[in-house]
Design an enzyme around this catalytic site. Sequence first.
Site, PDB file in Angstrom:
ATOM      1  CD  GLU A 169       6.765  -1.338 -19.345  1.00 42.17           C
ATOM      2  OE1 GLU A 169       6.761  -2.567 -19.504  1.00 42.17           O
ATOM      3  OE2 GLU A 169       5.944  -0.593 -19.892  1.00 42.17           O
TER       4      GLU A 169
ATOM      5  CB  CYS B  95      10.007   7.842 -23.397  1.00 45.80           C
ATOM      6  SG  CYS B  95       8.302   8.029 -22.864  1.00 45.80           S
TER       7      CYS B  95
ATOM      8  CB  CYS C 241      -1.317   6.468 -15.051  1.00 43.59           C
ATOM      9  SG  CYS C 241      -1.846   8.157 -15.428  1.00 43.59           S
TER      10      CYS C 241
ATOM     11  CB  CYS D 229      -6.453   8.285 -20.971  1.00 45.82           C
ATOM     12  SG  CYS D 229      -5.980   9.834 -20.162  1.00 45.82           S
TER      13      CYS D 229
ATOM     14  CB  CYS E  91      -3.625   5.457 -22.142  1.00 49.82           C
ATOM     15  SG  CYS E  91      -1.932   5.356 -21.508  1.00 49.82           S
TER      16      CYS E  91
ATOM     17  N   GLY F 240       2.405   7.386 -16.148  1.00 52.02           N
ATOM     18  CA  GLY F 240       2.071   8.348 -15.103  1.00 52.02           C
ATOM     19  C   GLY F 240       1.788   9.741 -15.598  1.00 52.02           C
TER      20      GLY F 240
ATOM     21  CG  LEU G  41      -6.472  19.191 -27.060  1.00 52.32           C
ATOM     22  CD1 LEU G  41      -6.478  19.938 -25.737  1.00 52.32           C
ATOM     23  CD2 LEU G  41      -6.393  20.179 -28.219  1.00 52.32           C
TER      24      LEU G  41
ATOM     25  CB  CYS H   7       2.519   6.995 -27.578  1.00 52.26           C
ATOM     26  SG  CYS H   7       3.819   8.058 -28.169  1.00 52.26           S
TER      27      CYS H   7
HETATM   28  N1  SAH Z   1       0.058  11.614 -18.547  1.00 53.82           N
HETATM   29  C1  SAH Z   1       0.882  12.436 -19.400  1.00 53.82           C
HETATM   30  C2  SAH Z   1       2.177  11.748 -19.790  1.00 53.82           C
HETATM   31  C3  SAH Z   1       2.017  10.525 -20.673  1.00 53.82           C
HETATM   32  S1  SAH Z   1       2.496  10.972 -22.274  1.00 53.82           S
HETATM   33  C4  SAH Z   1       0.081  12.838 -20.617  1.00 53.82           C
HETATM   34  O1  SAH Z   1      -1.015  12.322 -20.787  1.00 53.82           O
HETATM   35  O2  SAH Z   1       0.516  13.700 -21.357  1.00 53.82           O
HETATM   36  C5  SAH Z   1       1.941   9.633 -23.244  1.00 53.82           C
HETATM   37  C6  SAH Z   1       1.304  10.129 -24.511  1.00 53.82           C
HETATM   38  O3  SAH Z   1       0.850   9.015 -25.283  1.00 53.82           O
HETATM   39  C7  SAH Z   1       0.083  10.974 -24.206  1.00 53.82           C
HETATM   40  O4  SAH Z   1      -0.011  12.006 -25.141  1.00 53.82           O
HETATM   41  C8  SAH Z   1      -1.009   9.956 -24.394  1.00 53.82           C
HETATM   42  O5  SAH Z   1      -2.237  10.566 -24.606  1.00 53.82           O
HETATM   43  C9  SAH Z   1      -0.510   9.186 -25.589  1.00 53.82           C
HETATM   44  N2  SAH Z   1      -1.153   7.875 -25.739  1.00 53.82           N
HETATM   45  C10 SAH Z   1      -1.714   7.136 -24.777  1.00 53.82           C
HETATM   46  N3  SAH Z   1      -2.186   5.992 -25.268  1.00 53.82           N
HETATM   47  C11 SAH Z   1      -1.910   6.001 -26.588  1.00 53.82           C
HETATM   48  C12 SAH Z   1      -2.126   5.073 -27.635  1.00 53.82           C
HETATM   49  N4  SAH Z   1      -2.696   3.901 -27.410  1.00 53.82           N
HETATM   50  N5  SAH Z   1      -1.687   5.401 -28.868  1.00 53.82           N
HETATM   51  C13 SAH Z   1      -1.060   6.585 -29.092  1.00 53.82           C
HETATM   52  N6  SAH Z   1      -0.829   7.490 -28.139  1.00 53.82           N
HETATM   53  C14 SAH Z   1      -1.244   7.205 -26.891  1.00 53.82           C
END
Ligand code: SAH
Length: 353
Positions: free
Chosen positions: A99, A112, A119, A123, A126, A167, A222, A341
């Site tokens: 996507e 984006c 991935c 996390c 996510c 990813g 973070l 996100c």
């Molecule tokens: N793997 C990389 C690139 C993905 S960026 C990374 O982790 O940085 C996607 C961003 O969205 C990351 O900062 C991730 O932590 C955040 N994210 C993931 N799930 C989310 C959610 N449910 N709500 C808000 N932010 C989220």
Amino acid sequence: MTRASPAAARPHLKDVSPGALRERFAAEGLPAWRADQVASWLYARGVDDPALWTDLPRELRETLAERFETRALEVASVERSVDGTVKAALAARDGAVLEAVLIPEEDRTTLCVSTQVGCPLACSFCATGTLGLTRNLTTAEIVDQLLRMRELVPERRITNVVFMGMGEPLLNLRAVVEAVRTLEHAKGFGFAPRRVTVSTAGVVPRIAELLAAVPVNLAVSLHATTDALRDELVPLNKRFPLAELLGALRRIPQLSRRHPVFVEYTLMAGVNDSRADARRLVALLRGIPAKVNLIPMNPHAGAPQQPPAPEVASAFMGELVAGGLVATLRRSRGSDIDAACGQLAGRGSGRAA
Ligand code: SAH
């Protein structure tokens, strides 16, 4: 039957940046400007059928068409949010679906892009993390996300690109670096480096490698201020704990007050949104040129976490500012179409059935 893999196919012209294409052409005894002509068809004009590259000799067009792939992705489906955000599911040649999300704002239009199908980092908050990893994307597949989205939304000029889709970019570093080169090359898309951002959950040894290879903005996800909590939210933390990650950021020569690291912090109600968390964040980032982006949790079916009440988010933000940090509270975009996100796990994503 063998499964089609991109490596088994012919080499792809978009797997090499315009600079590297010049070298390839030179090795074949062709002048650099021929490579630039090809790059300009591929990227500036977005025409990927060599038969239409009319300023090249017919023989060269035929050789290129015979020896190389020139198109990596097709649009599988498109969803448009009430706020203008556009999410597309894009299909690779082997049926894998990923996507990309286009986010129009008043003063910019951000794309984006994804770097992997699924991935591996899992996390806990996510949606993409629930998919597991199918495979890395190729450079051509990263770059084609720009071309397909530009065709879908021709009325907007894409001004910024963030590697924040599906990813972990630093687990696919080679393809990501070459894609960034194409984005930033004058004969590619011509983006200024400050308009391109690569985000990582903290693959520590590869951060310096990325920034040494290409000039880009760095974002680090973070989300927690203690190892105990970050181990739970971002399991990668068990391999690269906070002290290592922040220590690495202190030593990165490319970071400065003019070029800070963007620290992404997803606010989750009752998990990491207390004033004590905010004060710990201030302390952890002392001495690091950083800008904090607070993202209220975008809820989805795959995770229990919820966003904090608006006044809790503002209080958190207030603590950061009082502690001397530059911080912004990000507005969620495209959540009605699961394009925000952490919501990319589209019904169509992953390996096709
Ligand atoms: N793997 C990389 C690139 C993905 S960026 C990374 O982790 O940085 C996607 C961003 O969205 C990351 O900062 C991730 O932590 C955040 N994210 C993931 N799930 C989310 C959610 N449910 N709500 C808000 N932010 C989220």
